[in-house]
Design an enzyme around this catalytic site. Structure first.
Site, PDB file in Angstrom:
ATOM      1  N   ALA A  66       0.865  -1.171   0.000  1.00 15.90           N
ATOM      2  CA  ALA A  66       0.000   0.000   0.000  1.00 15.90           C
ATOM      3  C   ALA A  66       0.907   1.228   0.000  1.00 15.90           C
ATOM      4  CB  ALA A  66      -0.877  -0.024   1.238  1.00 15.90           C
ATOM      5  N   GLY A 109       0.586  -4.934   0.905  1.00 20.72           N
ATOM      6  CA  GLY A 109      -0.599  -4.973   0.059  1.00 20.72           C
ATOM      7  C   GLY A 109      -0.353  -5.639  -1.290  1.00 20.72           C
ATOM      8  N   GLU A 112      -0.725  -9.207  -0.653  1.00 23.19           N
ATOM      9  CA  GLU A 112      -2.152  -9.431  -0.392  1.00 23.19           C
ATOM     10  C   GLU A 112      -2.963  -9.379  -1.688  1.00 23.19           C
ATOM     11  OE1 GLU A 112      -1.876  -6.287   2.582  1.00 23.19           O
ATOM     12  OE2 GLU A 112      -2.760  -7.661   4.030  1.00 23.19           O
ATOM     13  N   GLU A 132       4.676  -5.080   7.094  1.00 25.46           N
ATOM     14  CA  GLU A 132       3.956  -3.956   7.712  1.00 25.46           C
ATOM     15  C   GLU A 132       4.433  -3.663   9.118  1.00 25.46           C
ATOM     16  OE1 GLU A 132       2.520  -6.407   5.970  1.00 25.46           O
ATOM     17  OE2 GLU A 132       0.902  -5.629   4.724  1.00 25.46           O
TER      18      GLU A 132
END
Ligand code: CAA
Length: 258
Positions: A66, A109, A112, A132
């Protein structure tokens, strides 16, 4: 055709391709990119001429996570009220088969996003991780759940708690990816897989996907019952008649997706 700025889209026969394209940020998933990916997926879902969706990135990065620069100033209230990242569920809910072709970094992300897809193909250069924790957060697009289901508790815990990255070979051994191929062949192989799936009967492929996914949501007995009912339903399609007739006639099937 929609004008996108963070992704490229193209249709190759019955395959809808989405290429993440933010080279300046290693394809970090900002709001714009998320919105564009989901818009493209929605378009492919609606298009009867598309039988599979292929998502890929660049040689260096599938996606490095992200977008940290976009997230850094956000408050708890912002993330809660905006339900940050919940929209990615739309990709998990896609009914057509999705294939992720990963080269380079698939972190946070990015890992993911790859795990949101049905088939995960990796180049030998791929690196997966959920780093993260090093940023003072935890995975937020399903990583703690999907990674654990894919690789088991011990490896998921180590990756999520230390941020250690794993290479393609380790990812394959752990069951995170279906196959590792040389980087130079990744796109060719991924297109072959996507075209093979897109060449099947679309409703049957959708039923197969739904049935496999059911195994993550239910008990074994209920899952088997669900599968059997869907299996019975395949006999209501013209493509079941055609598929079996073609086998008996020793010819390739001509599915008409009905
Ligand atoms: N967000 C925003 N920008 C990012 C980014 C990210 N996740 N990852 C890389 N970039 C940017 C860098 O800031 C840099 O931009 P500038 O040139 O403007 O400085 C550019 O992309 C190139 O990156 P690097 O110079 O860092 O490239 P590198 O080859 O030296 O390192 C890397 C590559 C190891 C992947 C490193 O970029 C990195 O560690 N990135 C962050 C990985 C990460 O922590 N991901 C998790 C994000 S949090 C998350 O995803 C939450 C969630 O679960 C949803």
């Amino acid at each position: 055709m929609t004008e996108y700025t963070t992704i490229r889209t193209e249709q190759v026969d019955r395959v809808g391709v989405i290429t993440l394209h933010r080279p300046e940020a290693l394809n970090a998933l900002n709001t714009q990119l998320m919105t564009e990916v989901l818009d493209a997926v929605t378009g492919y879902e609606r298009d009867p001429g598309i039988g599979a969706i292929l998502i890929t990135g660049s040689e260096k990065a599938f996606a490095a996570g992200a977008d940290i620069k976009e997230m850094q100033p956000q408050t708890y209230a912002d993330t809660f009220a905006g339900d940050l990242f919940a929209a990615w569920d739309q990709l998990a809910q896609a009914r057509k088969p999705t294939i992720a072709a990963v080269a380079g970094y698939a972190l946070g992300g990015g890992c993911e996003l790859a795990m949101l897809c049905d088939v995960l193909l990796a180049a030998d250069t791929a690196k997966f991780g959920q780093p993260e924790i090093k940023l003072g957060v935890i995975p937020g697009i399903g990583g703690s759940q999907r990674l654990t289901r894919a690789v088991g508790k011990a490896k998921a815990m180590e990756m999520v708690l230390t941020g250690r990255l794993i290479g393609a070979e380790e990812a394959e051994r752990a069951g995170l990816v279906s196959r590792v191929v040389p980087a130079a062949e990744l796109l060719t192989e991924a297109h072959k897989v996507a075209a093979t799936i897109a060449g099947m009967s679309l409703p049957i492929a959708m039923m197969a996907k739904e049935s496999v996914n059911r195994s993550f949501e239910t008990t074994l007995a209920e899952g088997i019952r669900f599968e059997r009912r869907i299996f019975h339903a395949t006999f209501a399609t013209a493509d079941q008649k055609e598929g079996m007739a073609a086998f008996i006639d020793k010819r390739p099937p001509e599915f008409n997706h009905s």
